[in-house]
Write a protein that holds these residues in place. Structure first.
Motif, PDB file in Angstrom:
ATOM      1  N   ILE A 525       0.836  -1.206   0.000  1.00 12.41           N
ATOM      2  CA  ILE A 525       0.000   0.000   0.000  1.00 12.41           C
ATOM      3  C   ILE A 525       0.869   1.255   0.000  1.00 12.41           C
ATOM      4  O   ILE A 525       0.622   2.208  -0.759  1.00 12.41           O
ATOM      5  N   CYS A 526       1.888   1.272   0.842  1.00 13.68           N
ATOM      6  CA  CYS A 526       2.744   2.467   0.943  1.00 13.68           C
ATOM      7  C   CYS A 526       3.494   2.729  -0.357  1.00 13.68           C
ATOM      8  O   CYS A 526       3.647   3.886  -0.768  1.00 13.68           O
ATOM      9  N   ASN A 527       3.961   1.686  -1.024  1.00 11.41           N
ATOM     10  CA  ASN A 527       4.699   1.884  -2.270  1.00 11.41           C
ATOM     11  C   ASN A 527       3.783   2.288  -3.414  1.00 11.41           C
ATOM     12  O   ASN A 527       4.119   3.179  -4.201  1.00 11.41           O
ATOM     13  N   LEU A 528       2.623   1.662  -3.517  1.00  9.21           N
ATOM     14  CA  LEU A 528       1.709   1.991  -4.609  1.00  9.21           C
ATOM     15  C   LEU A 528       1.097   3.379  -4.438  1.00  9.21           C
ATOM     16  O   LEU A 528       0.714   4.022  -5.427  1.00  9.21           O
ATOM     17  N   SER A 529       1.018   3.862  -3.197  1.00 10.55           N
ATOM     18  CA  SER A 529       0.428   5.189  -2.973  1.00 10.55           C
ATOM     19  C   SER A 529       1.286   6.299  -3.557  1.00 10.55           C
ATOM     20  O   SER A 529       0.784   7.404  -3.796  1.00 10.55           O
ATOM     21  N   THR A 530       2.570   6.045  -3.790  1.00 10.52           N
ATOM     22  CA  THR A 530       3.414   7.079  -4.395  1.00 10.52           C
ATOM     23  C   THR A 530       2.988   7.405  -5.819  1.00 10.52           C
ATOM     24  O   THR A 530       3.301   8.478  -6.336  1.00 10.52           O
ATOM     25  N   LEU A 531       2.273   6.485  -6.463  1.00  9.08           N
ATOM     26  CA  LEU A 531       1.807   6.733  -7.835  1.00  9.08           C
ATOM     27  C   LEU A 531       0.671   7.747  -7.889  1.00  9.08           C
ATOM     28  O   LEU A 531       0.355   8.253  -8.977  1.00  9.08           O
TER      29      LEU A 531
END
Length: 572
Positions: A525-531
């Motif tokens: 979730i944390c990594n994909l939220s950067t998109l």
């Protein structure tokens, strides 16, 4: 408290059942291997010192040239009075005859002026002075204060027994002093203490930092979450204030060189400041883990307390004229600056890119939960984590060099787009470690953690450098310093917001100090939220092409000119 056997809950990836070692078996294996291996802390320290000595020797050869040939050591030395003496009493006949034949025609060699060598080679053309040395020491302390960073994390986890969500929430609180950097600039410029605008604030910031770390080193003073939060936040305030004052000293030094400043002096001084801070960070990175494992968190806090005292001591060497100041004029000046700042922030060319930066920096973080996984589940020790910090510190410098060497002329939006896209799959590689897939590939946990951290640090630094350039470009003439400090404060605030969002997600997913079942979902979730910030890249100002074409670029330029006119009208 035993770690949760997360591996038993993970279903096999293939139809064939696979046997994993439990966390207890991993811990026993590590302890057995460590018991067979003799302690080599002293040897590693000696190796590090030898490496530092080697680097200094190589740097000296590059700065001063190769060593002279052996015969040059036997040449006579000319004294100002005309007397000639030799460094060695015994001289070869060849050299003696050569000197006797050419003594009438040879010119005495020019003596080596070490002050010129120090200025041109080591200080990059900056004239050495007590002020310059004080600035460099302040920046060195800012980097070296990271000696207590690893100890702070372990103190929250092991001494105060906080959960990953609680540690992440406190991390956001610790960074709040960095949100008020414009306030420190206002106070230092307009309200001198004891008649001094720089020396007094620098000395007080050093004393504040020393007292905060001494309190952390004292069990009877700091022994609860509340007192620890106050002490660590005051230590962060000390570094933030000294950073603002040091930046002001750099600006004054550059402006004193002449109207508009000397570009060569500005570049050399900024490079020295960055290098001093990086040197302090690299020096403290490895030893933070070694000392933490040797003397514990309290002892390391006590050693760190001596570093801010250096700031207090060097503040006494700053040459500054004592002022008799009218504080009523300071209030009117502060009001004028606040009005100009409000006018700048209401400009479309400023608040739209700022909105993108907040979205880009404010994505949730899983760093705290992942740290608990490394220490509680994989049982990584402080000494190894110190080595990881050393590697990431060097990787950060490598990222800066790559940006300066190859990406300086690339449009900012393009760099942010591709680095954001690349950071997602690279960040998701932590799932390989979480689900222990690396062991099936024969890659040890330590090697995978070190390599993954170094690669992510290089990419993160490459992405961070354009944000600094963008913030500098957004500042209109007249209030450059104040607006830049404000933009950096908003940027730091977005980072604190990301830490708090990460704490909320960590708590909502039930990730604790011994339950990492949903850690993989948290990292995803944390990594994909950067998109989420990528659709707003169009908010960034269009950069001018070499031919000067582009309607958006002309629109931004017209708005900047309008803003400049408002600034001059307000000043008049």
């Amino acid at each position: 408290m035993e770690p949760y056997p997360i591996l038993n809950l993970i279903p096999p990836l293939t139809g064939k059942a696979r046997k994993y070692r439990s966390a207890e078996e991993d811990q026993q294996l590590v302890m057995q291997q460590r018991a067979k291996r003799p302690r080599r802390c002293g040897e590693e320290v000696i190796v590090m010192l030898l490496m530092v000595l080697f680097v200094l020797v190589v740097s000296s050869v590059q700065a001063f040239g190769p060593p002279p040939l052996p015969w040059t050591y036997m040449q006579p030395l000319h004294r100002p009075g005309g007397a000639i003496t030799g460094r060695r009493r015994r001289m070869t006949p060849t050299v003696t005859s050569m000197q006797s034949k050419d003594s009438s025609s040879t010119t005495p060699p020019t003596p080596l002026v070490w002050s010129n060598v120090l200025r041109d080679k080591l200080l990059l053309g900056v004239e050495p002075s007590p002020d310059v040395y004080a600035i460099l020491i302040v920046y060195f302390v800012q980097g070296a204060i990271g000696l207590a960073r690893l100890a702070t994390t372990f103190y929250l986890k092991d001494d105060l027994h906080l959960s990953p969500a609680e540690s992440a929430a406190l991390t956001g609180i610790f960074s709040t002093p960095w949100l008020l950097k414009p306030l420190y600039g206002f106070l230092s410029d307009g309200f001198p203490l004891g008649g001094y605008r720089r020396r007094s604030y620098l000395a007080l910031s050093g004393l504040l930092g020393a007292l905060s770390y001494l309190a952390l080193a004292s069990p009877g003073v700091v022994d609860s979450v509340g007192t620890a939060t106050v002490a660590i936040t005051l230590g962060s305030l000390s570094v933030a204030v000294s950073d603002v004052v040091a930046d002001s000293l750099v600006v004054e030094k550059i402006q004193a060189a002449g109207p508009g400043g000397d570009p060569k002096l500005a570049g050399g001084l900024q490079s020295l400041c960055w290098g001093s801070s990086a040197m302090g960070g690299i020096t403290s990175a490895y030893f933070s883990g070694v000392l933490l494992e040797t003397i514990g968190t309290r002892g390391l806090f006590g050693i760190t307390a001596s570093l801010p005292l250096l700031v207090t001591l060097v503040s006494l060497s700053i040459r500054e004229t004592r002022l008799s100041f009218d504080y009523s004029s300071s209030i009117s000046l502060a009001k004028e600056q606040a009005m100009l700042l409000r006018l700048a922030l209401t400009q479309k060319s400023v608040y739209l890119p700022l909105f993108f930066l907040v979205l880009w920096q404010g994505s949730p973080s899983s760093d705290s939960a992942f740290f608990y996984f490394l220490t509680n589940e994989l049982h990584m020790q402080p000494e190894f984590l110190g080595r990881v910090r050393l590697g990431t510190s060097i990787a950060s410098l490598a990222g800066v060099w790559l940006y300066q060497r190859y990406l300086r002329e690339v449009p900012i939006a393009k760099i942010l787009f591709w680095t954001t896209l690349a950071s997602v799959p690279l960040g998701l590689t932590q799932l390989i470690l979480v689900y222990h897939l690396n062991t099936g590939l024969g890659i040890p946990n330590e090697i995978f953690t070190f390599g993954d951290s170094v690669v992510l640090t290089v990419l993160g630094q490459i992405a961070f450098m354009p944000t600094l350039v963008l913030a500098a470009r957004l500042c209109p003439p007249g209030i450059e310093g104040t607006l830049f400090a404000t933009l950096m404060s908003v940027f730091n605030g977005a980072g604190a917001l990301g830490a708090e969002l990460g704490a909320f997600l960590t708590s909502a997913l039930g990730v604790t100090e011994n339950n990492f079942q949903n850690l993989g979902l948290l990292i995803a979730i944390c990594n994909l939220s950067t998109l989420l910030s990528l659709p707003f890249l169009s908010l960034l100002p269009a950069e001018k092409s070499k031919s000067g074409e582009g309607g958006d670029a002309r629109g931004v330029e017209q708005e900047e000119q309008k803003m400049e006119g408002h600034v001059h009208e307000t000043k008049n």
